[in-house]
Every structure is written in C-alpha cells, then in structure tokens.
Write a protein that holds these residues in place. Structure first.
Motif, PDB file in Angstrom:
ATOM      1  N   CYS A  23       0.817  -1.220   0.000  1.00  0.00           N
ATOM      2  CA  CYS A  23       0.000   0.000   0.000  1.00  0.00           C
ATOM      3  C   CYS A  23       0.843   1.259   0.000  1.00  0.00           C
ATOM      4  N   GLY A  24       2.085   1.182  -0.496  1.00  0.00           N
ATOM      5  CA  GLY A  24       2.888   2.376  -0.650  1.00  0.00           C
ATOM      6  C   GLY A  24       3.418   2.973   0.624  1.00  0.00           C
ATOM      7  N   GLU A  25       3.471   2.187   1.742  1.00  0.00           N
ATOM      8  CA  GLU A  25       3.898   2.834   2.980  1.00  0.00           C
ATOM      9  C   GLU A  25       5.364   3.242   2.961  1.00  0.00           C
ATOM     10  N   PRO A  77       5.294   7.097   9.259  1.00  0.00           N
ATOM     11  CA  PRO A  77       6.558   6.962   8.526  1.00  0.00           C
ATOM     12  C   PRO A  77       7.794   7.165   9.399  1.00  0.00           C
ATOM     13  N   GLU A  78       7.638   7.884  10.507  1.00  0.00           N
ATOM     14  CA  GLU A  78       8.756   8.110  11.417  1.00  0.00           C
ATOM     15  C   GLU A  78       8.891   6.999  12.451  1.00  0.00           C
ATOM     16  N   ARG A  79       7.992   6.017  12.427  1.00  0.00           N
ATOM     17  CA  ARG A  79       8.008   4.952  13.433  1.00  0.00           C
ATOM     18  C   ARG A  79       7.883   3.584  12.761  1.00  0.00           C
ATOM     19  N   LYS A  80       8.641   3.402  11.691  1.00  0.00           N
ATOM     20  CA  LYS A  80       8.556   2.156  10.933  1.00  0.00           C
ATOM     21  C   LYS A  80       9.137   0.981  11.723  1.00  0.00           C
ATOM     22  N   PRO A  81       8.525  -0.199  11.608  1.00  0.00           N
ATOM     23  CA  PRO A  81       9.088  -1.395  12.246  1.00  0.00           C
ATOM     24  C   PRO A  81      10.308  -1.887  11.483  1.00  0.00           C
ATOM     25  N   GLN A  82      10.992  -2.861  12.054  1.00  0.00           N
ATOM     26  CA  GLN A  82      12.230  -3.364  11.454  1.00  0.00           C
ATOM     27  C   GLN A  82      11.977  -3.984  10.083  1.00  0.00           C
ATOM     28  N   ALA A  83      12.889  -3.709   9.166  1.00  0.00           N
ATOM     29  CA  ALA A  83      12.842  -4.307   7.839  1.00  0.00           C
ATOM     30  C   ALA A  83      13.568  -5.648   7.859  1.00  0.00           C
ATOM     31  N   LEU A  84      13.202  -6.527   6.960  1.00  0.00           N
ATOM     32  CA  LEU A  84      13.835  -7.853   6.911  1.00  0.00           C
ATOM     33  C   LEU A  84      15.327  -7.741   6.638  1.00  0.00           C
ATOM     34  N   MET A  85      15.734  -6.784   5.818  1.00  0.00           N
ATOM     35  CA  MET A  85      17.146  -6.657   5.487  1.00  0.00           C
ATOM     36  C   MET A  85      17.997  -6.295   6.708  1.00  0.00           C
ATOM     37  N   ASP A  86      17.358  -5.761   7.747  1.00  0.00           N
ATOM     38  CA  ASP A  86      18.082  -5.382   8.957  1.00  0.00           C
ATOM     39  C   ASP A  86      18.053  -6.471  10.027  1.00  0.00           C
ATOM     40  N   ALA A  87      17.446  -7.597   9.722  1.00  0.00           N
ATOM     41  CA  ALA A  87      17.298  -8.669  10.703  1.00  0.00           C
ATOM     42  C   ALA A  87      18.589  -9.477  10.831  1.00  0.00           C
ATOM     43  N   SER A  88      18.739 -10.096  11.998  1.00  0.00           N
ATOM     44  CA  SER A  88      19.886 -10.976  12.235  1.00  0.00           C
ATOM     45  C   SER A  88      19.670 -12.309  11.529  1.00  0.00           C
ATOM     46  N   ALA A  89      20.719 -13.134  11.503  1.00  0.00           N
ATOM     47  CA  ALA A  89      20.609 -14.458  10.877  1.00  0.00           C
ATOM     48  C   ALA A  89      19.552 -15.308  11.574  1.00  0.00           C
ATOM     49  N   ARG A  90      19.470 -15.241  12.885  1.00  0.00           N
ATOM     50  CA  ARG A  90      18.468 -16.030  13.621  1.00  0.00           C
ATOM     51  C   ARG A  90      17.060 -15.547  13.309  1.00  0.00           C
ATOM     52  N   ALA A 144       1.226 -12.403  28.340  1.00  0.00           N
ATOM     53  CA  ALA A 144       2.499 -12.845  28.904  1.00  0.00           C
ATOM     54  C   ALA A 144       3.704 -12.212  28.223  1.00  0.00           C
ATOM     55  N   TRP A 145       3.638 -12.014  26.893  1.00  0.00           N
ATOM     56  CA  TRP A 145       4.856 -11.674  26.160  1.00  0.00           C
ATOM     57  C   TRP A 145       4.774 -10.421  25.305  1.00  0.00           C
ATOM     58  N   CYS A 146       3.605  -9.839  25.136  1.00  0.00           N
ATOM     59  CA  CYS A 146       3.454  -8.675  24.259  1.00  0.00           C
ATOM     60  C   CYS A 146       3.288  -7.422  25.099  1.00  0.00           C
ATOM     61  N   GLN A 147       4.352  -6.661  25.223  1.00  0.00           N
ATOM     62  CA  GLN A 147       4.323  -5.466  26.073  1.00  0.00           C
ATOM     63  C   GLN A 147       4.299  -4.161  25.293  1.00  0.00           C
ATOM     64  N   SER A 148       4.656  -4.179  24.015  1.00  0.00           N
ATOM     65  CA  SER A 148       4.815  -2.933  23.269  1.00  0.00           C
ATOM     66  C   SER A 148       3.752  -2.778  22.194  1.00  0.00           C
ATOM     67  N   SER A 149       3.353  -1.521  21.976  1.00  0.00           N
ATOM     68  CA  SER A 149       2.500  -1.180  20.837  1.00  0.00           C
ATOM     69  C   SER A 149       3.178  -0.125  19.957  1.00  0.00           C
ATOM     70  N   ASP A 150       4.453   0.134  20.222  1.00  0.00           N
ATOM     71  CA  ASP A 150       5.234   1.103  19.455  1.00  0.00           C
ATOM     72  C   ASP A 150       5.831   0.381  18.247  1.00  0.00           C
ATOM     73  N   THR A 151       5.460   0.799  17.049  1.00  0.00           N
ATOM     74  CA  THR A 151       5.950   0.115  15.855  1.00  0.00           C
ATOM     75  C   THR A 151       7.466   0.206  15.706  1.00  0.00           C
ATOM     76  N   ARG A 152       8.099   1.213  16.298  1.00  0.00           N
ATOM     77  CA  ARG A 152       9.560   1.295  16.239  1.00  0.00           C
ATOM     78  C   ARG A 152      10.222   0.145  16.983  1.00  0.00           C
ATOM     79  N   CYS A 153       9.499  -0.469  17.925  1.00  0.00           N
ATOM     80  CA  CYS A 153      10.034  -1.574  18.721  1.00  0.00           C
ATOM     81  C   CYS A 153       9.712  -2.934  18.118  1.00  0.00           C
ATOM     82  N   LEU A 154       8.977  -2.969  17.009  1.00  0.00           N
ATOM     83  CA  LEU A 154       8.579  -4.231  16.402  1.00  0.00           C
ATOM     84  C   LEU A 154       9.744  -4.799  15.604  1.00  0.00           C
TER      85      LEU A 154
END
Length: 245
Positions: A28-30, A107-120, A165-175
């Motif tokens: 959707c052009g984000e 746009p200023e709070r984008k979640p992590q891109a796949l290219m920035d992910a670790s090997a795991r 139990a495990w979902c504490q954040s709703s900030d997309t920058r932390c996703l």
C-alpha cells in the motif's frame, strides 16, 4: 464465522463474496517517501476505505467511514461535518469498542525491515514459510510450532495468554522481525472473543498468521486494523527470547 483476512494475495483490495472481508495488494505504498505530507498514497487509501467499509457493514464502527457519527438509538448515520478533500489524512473513526478503526504506520516509526534482521531472525522467517498451517482456531499452535522447530523450547497458551504474557509494546519502532503480534480478543466469532489472535512479524511491515486452517500474509496496518477492533494490538518476543536487537 470465517475470519476476515483472506489467504489469496493476488487480487487488488476488495470484498470477497465468500464472507472473507478483504483481499489486499502489496504494501500500500507505505515506503513511498515521495508523497506530500498529510496525503495518503492512493493504494493505502483504497485499502483503508475498504477496511472501514467492511467494519461499517459489520456494525463495528462508532461512526461511518466518511466521518459521520453513528446514532445507535435510530440506527442511522448522522452527519457531523462537511466533506473534505479526498485522501487528506483526518482523525480516524473509532470502532464501537473505542479503538482506532484504521491503524496507519507513522513513517517516522517504521518497524524493522527484513534486510536489517539478524541471521536467527531470518531463520525464523524461513521456518514461518516452511511450517504448515494448523487447524482452524489454532493460530497460537502454529506460532508455537514455528518456535519449536527453531529449537527455542515449548511455549504454550492461546493467543490471549501469549498477548498478556509476552506482548508489552505497541510502538511500531520496537517491532522486530520474528516477534509475535497479537490481540487478546476480536469480534469475528466466539473463538476470537475468547482466545484472541496471534501471528508472526516477517519484516517489511508484513504479518503471517494462520486463519481458517490457512496461512495468510497481510500488511501490518491491515492486520492491526482488522483484528484490533476490540483491543490494542501488541508485540513482543515469545518466551522472552530475543532473536535480535
């Protein structure tokens, strides 16, 4: 009731005759940085409008998609403002549960891109694509199987339990890639109201989840808007095991 997100991603945004709420196109052009401030990309706006129309059709909006307020005592929409310029970002309507009806990604709070992910993290994404779908109403079981195949141990519970139990954040920058994305409840059937829904974040603003015994990839803002009707979507590392920074 069938859950609202479809398995087929090959169509443009629309309404399924089968009862699924929406079909959808790519992102959707984000990531389009050329658009003017305050104006939505046309594909994003089309997806937003169809989502709001579906929610209105199901009686889940507190006001109509065009910004008019729903009068519950007379079961009609009462106009509250004049029409404004098309595609200009305005205050979003709310659901009948007092949640935002459309959850756009800043746009200023984008979640992590796949290219920035670790090997795991990328390994987990690969396993998410390789792990077969679970049975209907077993979205959490599918997520847990992916993590089990990764060798991360056994974590059990329905989506609501995983959310609390495990979902504490709703900030997309932390996703981060590989996090679970969940809601504790949604209105699409008794199972959703009792157990909620959960999926895996794949990076690039995409969520993979198991619904109706099928695996579906959806844009994050669509997933969050459709399933976040009753409660705020949140995310976190399943079992508290961080796969990346």
């Amino acid at each position: 009731m069938r859950e609202p997100l479809p398995a087929d991603e090959t169509h443009t945004p629309g309404v399924h005759d089968s009862g699924n709420a929406l079909t959808h196109d790519a992102r959707c052009g984000e990531n389009d940085e050329s658009r003017s401030p305050g104006v939505r990309d046309s594909r994003e706006e089309a997806l937003r409008r169809r989502t709001l129309a579906m929610l209105a059709e199901r009686g889940l909006l507190a006001q109509a998609p065009d910004g008019t307020r729903r009068n519950h005592s007379h079961q009609h929409f009462e106009h509250t403002r004049d029409a404004q310029q098309q595609n200009v970002i305005e205050a979003e309507p709310l659901t009948i549960y007092h949640q935002p009806a459309w959850r756009a990604i800043d746009p200023e709070r984008k979640p992590q891109a796949l290219m920035d992910a670790s090997a795991r993290q990328r390994d987990l994404v690969a396993l998410a694509h390789a792990t077969p779908a679970a049975e209907a109403d077993q979205c959490a079981a599918w997520v847990e199987r992916v993590f089990l195949r990764m060798g991360l141990g056994v974590v059990t519970g329905d989506a609501s339990a995983l959310y609390h139990a495990w979902c504490q954040s709703s900030d997309t920058r932390c996703l981060r890639v590989g996090m679970i994305v969940a809601v504790p409840a949604h209105p699409y059937g008794a199972g959703g109201r009792s157990w909620g829904h959960v999926g895996l974040y794949l990076g690039d603003s995409r969520v993979r989840h198991c619904t109706d015994g099928r695996l579906v990839d959806a844009p994050l803002e669509l997933w969050a808007s459709i399933y976040g009707v009753m409660a705020e979507p949140r995310w976190g590392w399943l079992g508290g095991i961080a796969l990346g920074s």
